[in-house]
Design a protein around this motif. Structure first.
Motif, mmCIF file in Angstrom:
data_model
loop_
_atom_site.group_PDB
_atom_site.id
_atom_site.type_symbol
_atom_site.label_atom_id
_atom_site.label_comp_id
_atom_site.label_asym_id
_atom_site.label_seq_id
_atom_site.Cartn_x
_atom_site.Cartn_y
_atom_site.Cartn_z
ATOM 1 N N VAL A 75 -38.613 -31.190 -56.842
ATOM 2 C CA VAL A 75 -37.295 -31.372 -56.228
ATOM 3 C C VAL A 75 -37.267 -32.660 -55.415
ATOM 4 N N GLN A 76 -38.342 -32.909 -54.674
ATOM 5 C CA GLN A 76 -38.392 -34.115 -53.850
ATOM 6 C C GLN A 76 -38.624 -35.356 -54.704
ATOM 7 N N TYR A 77 -39.415 -35.233 -55.761
ATOM 8 C CA TYR A 77 -39.700 -36.376 -56.642
ATOM 9 C C TYR A 77 -38.419 -36.879 -57.304
ATOM 10 N N TYR A 130 -38.874 -32.910 -45.728
ATOM 11 C CA TYR A 130 -38.886 -33.754 -46.934
ATOM 12 C C TYR A 130 -39.298 -35.197 -46.626
ATOM 13 N N GLN A 131 -40.366 -35.339 -45.841
ATOM 14 C CA GLN A 131 -40.933 -36.658 -45.575
ATOM 15 C C GLN A 131 -41.809 -37.104 -46.740
ATOM 16 N N GLU A 132 -42.046 -38.410 -46.829
ATOM 17 C CA GLU A 132 -42.915 -38.944 -47.893
ATOM 18 C C GLU A 132 -44.344 -38.409 -47.721
ATOM 19 N N TYR A 133 -44.973 -38.081 -48.843
ATOM 20 C CA TYR A 133 -46.366 -37.637 -48.800
ATOM 21 C C TYR A 133 -47.059 -37.992 -50.112
ATOM 22 N N GLN A 134 -48.362 -37.905 -50.107
ATOM 23 C CA GLN A 134 -49.150 -38.251 -51.289
ATOM 24 C C GLN A 134 -49.754 -36.999 -51.893
ATOM 25 N N ASP A 135 -49.584 -36.863 -53.187
ATOM 26 C CA ASP A 135 -50.148 -35.737 -53.932
ATOM 27 C C ASP A 135 -51.097 -36.300 -54.988
ATOM 28 N N GLY A 136 -52.387 -36.311 -54.683
ATOM 29 C CA GLY A 136 -53.348 -36.952 -55.572
ATOM 30 C C GLY A 136 -53.146 -38.452 -55.563
ATOM 31 N N LYS A 144 -39.664 -39.967 -49.756
ATOM 32 C CA LYS A 144 -38.887 -39.209 -48.787
ATOM 33 C C LYS A 144 -37.475 -38.968 -49.316
ATOM 34 N N SER A 145 -36.927 -37.802 -48.993
ATOM 35 C CA SER A 145 -35.536 -37.510 -49.350
ATOM 36 C C SER A 145 -34.649 -37.853 -48.153
ATOM 37 N N ASP A 146 -33.779 -38.809 -48.346
ATOM 38 C CA ASP A 146 -32.885 -39.242 -47.267
ATOM 39 C C ASP A 146 -31.538 -38.547 -47.397
#
Length: 370
Positions: free
Chosen positions: A322-324, A346-352, A358-360
């Protein structure tokens, strides 16, 4: 006539290329050179050559000269022309084979796109069918008539009903928090047993303690939505499960195409173009699949986006998708339960190795500027 010659010239150039045309000219010159040399040679020796009569012996020296010239000179020139023509034939055949492979690849890509879109729009139709078939039954006992009245809510009305339940629970939670604050204050003269009973009831109802909410206020929204999910799990679980699989289907096809593009660039089948350290083709692929997520988002109402916002907080994989694809970008901040707190989910984060942006979310005043 001039246009026709120009058209033929371009067609030959496209077929053979500059290098191929040069070789073709060399081979034609070699053939005509062989014919010309043969003509000159025969003209020179024509006075010395005649038909032999019966019993007359051949002039071994003269026939040897003729054979050596034809085999050693003319044959070599024509062999050279033959090698060039053979090379051109192989080159042309290789080019045609390459074009056939490119055409097959293009056909395969078109087929893959058609197959993907057929499946995607069928999933989209299924999602719409699930939305329309979502039903809530609300029963109220009429004390005057002495009977139970049943009201049915279908489709979007059902989701609006769930949202209304959530808003009621928010108001209820805010009041209960104030009540617990009063219980814990010095102004409350209740017995300790009664205080403990109310505090335990609070934790049992919201499955989170007052102290936990005080230390982490962002849990309030999750606690409220959990109540709604438990109340309406039959309606929400089916809807959001299918929605997740649509997003997963988009993401899997995107990653497959990105992998194919990387493999083609790695093996040298095509050249990768980079602008600001970003692969242009890869960016184009991501933009293409985000377009499909926009088709999905366009069918969702504001209430559905509101419910989606909180539902995926409990499901890591679904939240990532959803965030991507920024599926909640059209949800107004003002519609959230606790706007200042909830936007931080929904802040920016790293997955692998992947960065999930981020969702604005915007306020209504920011969207509707005069």
């Amino acid at each position: 006539m001039k246009d026709y010659i120009l058209y033929k010239s371009r067609k030959i150039y496209k077929k053979y290329g500059l290098f191929g045309i040069i070789l073709l000219i060399i081979s034609i010159i070699s053939i005509f050179a062989g014919i010309y040399m043969s003509y000159i040679f025969i003209s020179k020796i024509s006075t010395s050559v005649r038909l032999i009569e019966n019993g007359e012996q051949l002039d071994q020296q003269l026939t040897g000269i003729i054979g050596d010239f034809i085999g050693g000179v003319i044959g070599t020139v024509w062999s050279f022309a033959g090698v060039i023509l053979f090379f051109l034939a192989l080159r042309l055949q290789s080019k045609e084979l390459s074009l056939q492979l490119e055409e097959m690849k293009s056909t395969r890509n078109v087929f893959q796109v058609q197959q993907f879109e057929n499946t995607f729009f069928n999933l989209l139709k299924t999602q719409n069918d699930i939305r329309q078939s979502t039903e809530l039954r609300d029963e109220n006992f009429n004390h005057i008539q002495g009977e139970t009245n049943t009201t049915y809510f279908n489709g979007n009305a059902a989701f609006e009903k769930i949202r209304g339940f959530i808003n009621q629970e928010k108001d209820k939670l805010d009041k209960n928090i104030k009540a617990i604050e009063y219980i814990l204050s010095d102004d409350c003269d209740w017995e300790e047993e009664k205080k403990s009973e109310n505090i335990n009831d609070f934790k049992e109802y919201y499955t989170v303690s007052y102290n936990e909410l005080e230390n982490n206020p962002s849990l309030k929204s999750k606690a409220i939505f959990k109540l709604a999910y438990n109340q309406y799990s039959n309606q929400l679980s089916h809807y959001f499960r299918n929605l997740y699989h649509i997003l997963l289907y988009i993401k899997e096809n995107e990653e497959l195409e990105l992998s194919q593009n990387f493999q083609e660039e790695f093996t040298g089948e095509k050249i990768g173009i980079y602008i600001n350290d970003e692969n242009v083709k890869g960016k184009e692929i991501k933009r293409k699949y985000k377009k499909y997520s926009h088709f999905l988002q366009a069918q969702m109402s504001g209430t559905e986006l509101f419910l989606l916002f909180y539902n995926v907080l409990f499901f890591k994989k679904a939240k990532k998708l959803v965030q991507y694809y920024d599926l909640i970008e059209n949800l107004n901040v003002d519609d959230l339960l606790y706007p200042e707190l909830d936007v931080n989910f929904y802040q920016e984060y790293q997955d692998g190795l992947e960065i999930i942006p981020k969702s604005d979310l915007k306020k209504r005043d920011e969207i509707l500027k005069i």
